[in-house]
Design an enzyme around this catalytic site. Sequence first.
Site, PDB file in Angstrom:
ATOM      1  N   GLY A 195       0.715  -1.218   0.258  1.00 48.05           N
ATOM      2  CA  GLY A 195       0.086   0.082   0.072  1.00 48.05           C
ATOM      3  C   GLY A 195       0.932   1.352   0.089  1.00 48.05           C
ATOM      4  O   GLY A 195       2.100   1.260  -0.183  1.00 48.05           O
ATOM      5  N   ASN A 196       0.247   2.480   0.290  1.00 45.37           N
ATOM      6  CA  ASN A 196       0.907   3.598   0.444  1.00 45.37           C
ATOM      7  C   ASN A 196       0.411   4.376   1.452  1.00 45.37           C
ATOM      8  O   ASN A 196      -0.647   4.012   2.092  1.00 45.37           O
ATOM      9  CB  ASN A 196       1.019   4.521  -1.011  1.00 45.37           C
ATOM     10  CG  ASN A 196      -0.525   4.792  -1.333  1.00 45.37           C
ATOM     11  OD1 ASN A 196      -1.263   5.388  -0.628  1.00 45.37           O
ATOM     12  ND2 ASN A 196      -1.025   4.067  -2.434  1.00 45.37           N
TER      13      ASN A 196
END
Length: 400
Positions: free
Chosen positions: A205-206
Amino acid sequence: MRIILGVAGGIAAYKAALVLRLLTEAGHDVRVIPTVASLEFVGRATWEALSGQPAPSDVFEDVPQVLHVELGKTADLVVVAPATADLLSRAATGRADDLLTATLLTARCPVLLAPAMHTEMWEHPATQANVATLRSRGVHVLEPASGRLTGADTGRGRLPEPADIVAAALALVGGAAGPRDLVGQHVVISAGGTREPLDPVRYLGNRSSGRQGFALAQAALARGARVTLVAANVTLPAPARADLVTVETAAELRDAVRAAALDADVVVMAAAVADFRPATAAETKIKKRPDGSALVLELVQTPDILAELAVERLRAGQLVIGFAAETGDGDASVLEHGRAKARRKGADLLVVNAVGAGRGFGTADNSVTILDARGDVVASAAGSKAAVAQAIWDAVAALR
């Protein structure tokens, strides 16, 4: 505009000072009504100094003016932040045992309540029933945010950020006489960050919080648009009157955005979409290796949603706005990377911002440069994400 800011007795009362500041700096006449309990957290002098007006709490203050009737009748907007479980209960049952609840009974303008309390209190059936009752009567009750609460507790029940409260409140009254250049327009906005499953437990993810995308949605609503908000893994309260679609992965976001964009006048890709995903997701949790050897992951590229939308234009005359979160490196600066991406993607505008080291993702403020399809700078903006959102919509309006 005449605004009543009610402040109930919770630890989040200190954040209402920033709500007040944002409203007054926007040019509004704000009268604060604190409950007696809230004065244990923030004193009356603070409210009077910041608003420049008396901050009464009791129905017997200034009796000749009949404040408990007059304030509500003459208000253009009422905002309560924080709205505690006790305040929600008293408002739902029509109590009028202090000046704030009496004002809520007499107000005939839009009312926005921003809850803040412990998770257990928010989830209790009594509180949920009170919220349902208030909403059924036309009161706008925000969803609380998730995060750090009083003490060591973390969970749902945190007061939404002041800028988000203000944006939601002003959206109820048309953005406080701001531009209404999106009336009759359907705007699709993606926000947040996608997550690509690695196994049943982990994902790639980020750090995107979705705040800028949500601020864009609030601003578009205030300008008169019908908004579809495609949110990827966001814990922010949903903007009032937006059609919310929740997704997790890049593939899900692509499908949701394309479906909504079929009749959209403007598509804004503000979400941080994963460029890569695992080639395969394990069906069971990946374990550490007894010999300590490295795990090698095969990643495959995800579809370029922005480039697809820019080429296809799913509706005639559709504008496509992209975002580029960049870090400079040995090859080029943030702006140089942004220029190359603008020319490559083909969107009408590309909003470039530097991220990393406490910048861009998860912060209250932002700083962006807006490029056209040739990579030329057309505007820049810095400040709260609400202010940046307005600047972006101003740039969009210039394309019409």
